[in-house]
Design a protein around this motif. Structure first.
Motif, short mmCIF file in Angstrom:
data_model
loop_
_atom_site.label_atom_id
_atom_site.label_comp_id
_atom_site.label_asym_id
_atom_site.label_seq_id
_atom_site.Cartn_x
_atom_site.Cartn_y
_atom_site.Cartn_z
N MET A 347 38.51 48.35 40.35
CA MET A 347 38.84 48.61 41.76
C MET A 347 38.69 47.34 42.60
SD MET A 347 36.82 52.24 42.01
CE MET A 347 35.80 52.01 40.56
N PRO A 348 39.80 46.64 42.80
CA PRO A 348 39.73 45.46 43.68
C PRO A 348 39.54 45.89 45.13
CG PRO A 348 41.78 45.50 42.39
CD PRO A 348 41.16 46.84 42.28
N PHE A 349 39.07 45.00 45.96
CA PHE A 349 38.82 45.24 47.40
C PHE A 349 37.89 46.44 47.61
CE2 PHE A 349 43.31 44.02 46.67
CZ PHE A 349 43.28 42.74 47.19
N THR A 350 37.01 46.69 46.68
CA THR A 350 36.15 47.88 46.78
C THR A 350 34.69 47.48 46.52
OG1 THR A 350 37.99 49.10 45.80
CG2 THR A 350 35.92 50.27 45.94
N ASP A 351 33.82 47.78 47.48
CA ASP A 351 32.41 47.42 47.26
C ASP A 351 31.71 48.52 46.47
OD1 ASP A 351 31.86 49.47 49.02
OD2 ASP A 351 31.47 48.15 50.74
N ILE A 352 30.42 48.31 46.18
CA ILE A 352 29.71 49.22 45.27
C ILE A 352 29.61 50.64 45.82
CG2 ILE A 352 27.41 48.51 46.10
CD1 ILE A 352 28.31 49.32 42.46
N ASP A 353 29.37 50.75 47.14
CA ASP A 353 29.21 52.10 47.71
C ASP A 353 30.50 52.91 47.61
OD1 ASP A 353 26.65 51.47 48.31
OD2 ASP A 353 27.06 50.88 50.40
N GLU A 354 31.58 52.22 47.99
CA GLU A 354 32.90 52.87 47.94
C GLU A 354 33.25 53.25 46.50
OE1 GLU A 354 35.04 53.80 50.11
OE2 GLU A 354 37.05 53.64 49.26
N ALA A 355 32.99 52.31 45.56
CA ALA A 355 33.33 52.55 44.15
C ALA A 355 32.52 53.73 43.63
CB ALA A 355 33.06 51.30 43.33
N CYS A 356 31.23 53.74 43.98
CA CYS A 356 30.34 54.79 43.51
C CYS A 356 30.80 56.16 44.03
CB CYS A 356 28.94 54.48 44.04
SG CYS A 356 27.67 55.14 42.98
N ARG A 357 31.20 56.15 45.29
CA ARG A 357 31.68 57.40 45.90
C ARG A 357 32.94 57.90 45.18
NH1 ARG A 357 35.36 58.86 48.98
NH2 ARG A 357 36.15 56.78 49.48
N ARG A 358 33.84 56.99 44.91
CA ARG A 358 35.11 57.39 44.30
C ARG A 358 34.91 57.90 42.86
NH1 ARG A 358 39.27 52.76 44.95
NH2 ARG A 358 40.69 54.32 44.11
N VAL A 359 34.02 57.23 42.11
CA VAL A 359 33.81 57.66 40.72
C VAL A 359 33.10 59.03 40.70
CG1 VAL A 359 32.77 57.07 38.49
CG2 VAL A 359 33.76 55.26 39.91
N ASN A 360 32.18 59.20 41.65
CA ASN A 360 31.51 60.50 41.73
C ASN A 360 32.47 61.63 42.08
OD1 ASN A 360 28.74 61.10 41.08
ND2 ASN A 360 28.24 59.34 42.42
#
Ligand code: GH3
Ligand code: MG
Ligand code: MG
Length: 418
Positions: A347-360
């Protein structure tokens, strides 16, 4: 004193510097002037005459050189105006680069004006063909050149038979004043028109040229058309074949490339592609301070699904998971089948919080559903990390893997982020 004709010429050339040039410097023109005075119509007539009667440009040039050697004051041709010294350079210049031998190539049409017009159109087309790579533009130019001479033509179409490209379709190219349309057809398109010409390669028919017009062609127009089409059909076929094969190979190459980067079972990208892309993304993350996150996801107890329901059911789950993953991914994301039942989501342009939210979000969605004819349930675990400045790709992925390991150990159906 008696002279042979050759010595008469010699005598006048030496004593009066008059060259009786016979056919050379003759003209075909409705106008007649005893002395050439720079009249462009007569000059066109001189050119036309030589195009028609001289078999080749180098022969004409040889004759011009021999005449100029005499340094004549006057040139007196048998069928044209007398040319005084001050006009000789101008006329010779017009003749030097002339395309000669038109009469030799076309035995059927003897009307020199029509021949010359056809030659002009042919020349423009060939010049354009050398400059233009796109066959569409070349055909549009041909259409326009013909329409200039014969305004009532409506459609120029070329049908190429399957044997030309050694393929199983007909290429149907139609040019009108609105533009060009190219179709690849399984069935032979029907060809009708006021002018039709079969294109051949030796004995073999390879296509048809077809011209539709709002009215019948008169004899002159028909002959002009026939001349043009006869003259251009061979270079046109070579050109079309080259261009069409090229675009076919480009398509095939693209398809082959897509095949080489795609996982056949799930349609996701493969591990090889990920390697190439991650390098590019990591260097982008470094130079542009772009945040870049990855998730490594592994289906839980997948062996059990295979053992209980069979390998085909396992495959079905892999496909269903891939479909949901793709639906959750953004256009700029990369979704990869990394191996067996392991996936990577970049996931480019995506920080850890956003990535974590999306995977969850994905994890919850997957866990809720019933799959493969509504009979099966499954879950996955994931490790998510964001790229740290200066880190190499192996370390970046290892951190994600460690998080995945933690997720598995804490009971599965979990996402562990930094
Ligand atoms: P864990 O929750 O620890 O990940 O357990 P697991 O059973 O998912 O992990 P394990 O590595 O023991 O088993 C993975 C299985 O995935 C074994 C292998 O047969 C199966 N597998 C790998 N590729 C494919 C495939 O393409 N199709 C099918 N049906 N099964 C596959
Ligand atoms: Mg597993
Ligand atoms: Mg595994």
């Amino acid at each position: 004193m008696s002279f042979h004709s050759a010595s008469i010429i010699q005598y006048f050339a030496e004593n009066y510097k008059i060259v009786f040039s016979s056919d050379i410097f003759g003209a075909i023109s409705d106008k007649f002037k005893l002395f050439y005075d720079g009249d462009p119509e007569i000059l066109r007539g001189i050119e036309l005459f030589h195009k028609h009667y001289m078999p080749a440009n180098f022969i004409l040039n040889y004759a011009l050189d021999r005449i100029l050697e005499k340094d004549p004051e006057l040139i007196a041709p048998q069928h044209g105006s007398i040319i005084k010294k001050e006009f000789i350079t101008e006329v010779v210049k017009a003749l030097r680069d002339l395309d000669c031998g038109l009469y030799l190539f076309e035995k059927r049409a003897s009307d020199i004006k029509i021949l010359s017009k056809a030659e002009e159109i042919f020349k423009v087309l060939i010049e354009k063909a050398l400059l233009e790579a796109d066959y569409r533009r070349i055909l549009i130019n041909l259409y326009r050149s013909i329409k200039k001479e014969i305004p009532h033509i409506k459609t120029l179409s070329v049908i190429l038979f399957p044997n030309l490209l050694e393929d199983n379709y007909y290429v149907y190219i139609r040019v009108t004043s609105k533009g060009i349309d190219v179709q690849f057809l399984k069935e032979k398109p029907s060809a009708t028109g006021e002018y039709m010409k079969l294109l051949t390669d030796g004995e073999e028919a390879i296509g048809v040229v077809n011209i539709m017009s709002s009215r019948e062609f008169d004899d002159d127009k028909w002959r002009l058309l026939d001349l043009i089409i006869n003259k251009i059909s061979h270079p046109l076929i070579v050109l079309l074949k080259r261009e069409l094969l090229l675009s076919k190979y480009e398509k095939e190459n693209k398809l082959l490339f897509m095949k080489s980067i795609t996982d056949p079972l799930t349609g996701l990208l493969n591990r090889w592609f990920l390697g190439e892309e991650l390098e590019r993304l990591v260097s982008m993350a470094q130079t542009h301070e772009m945040s870049l996150s990855v998730a490594i996801m592994d289906l839980d107890h997948f062996k059990k699904i295979n053992d209980t329901y069979g390998h085909l059911a396992g495959d079905c789950i892999l496909k269903e998971f891939s479909k949901i993953l793709r639906e959750h991914a953004k256009e700029t994301d990369i979704t990869v089948r990394y191996g067996g039942e392991e996936f990577i989501w970049v996931m480019p342009f995506t920080d850890i919080d956003e990535a974590c939210r999306r995977v969850n979000e994905l994890r919850e969605k997957v866990a809720k559903g019933w799959y493969c004819r509504q009979k099966l349930k499954f879950t996955f675990s994931a490790g998510v990390v964001t790229y740290l400045d200066g880190e190499n790709i192996d370390d970046f992925l290892s951190r994600a893997d460690e998080n995945l390991y933690k997720a598995k150990n804490s009971g599965r159906n979990k996402v562990v982020c930094e």
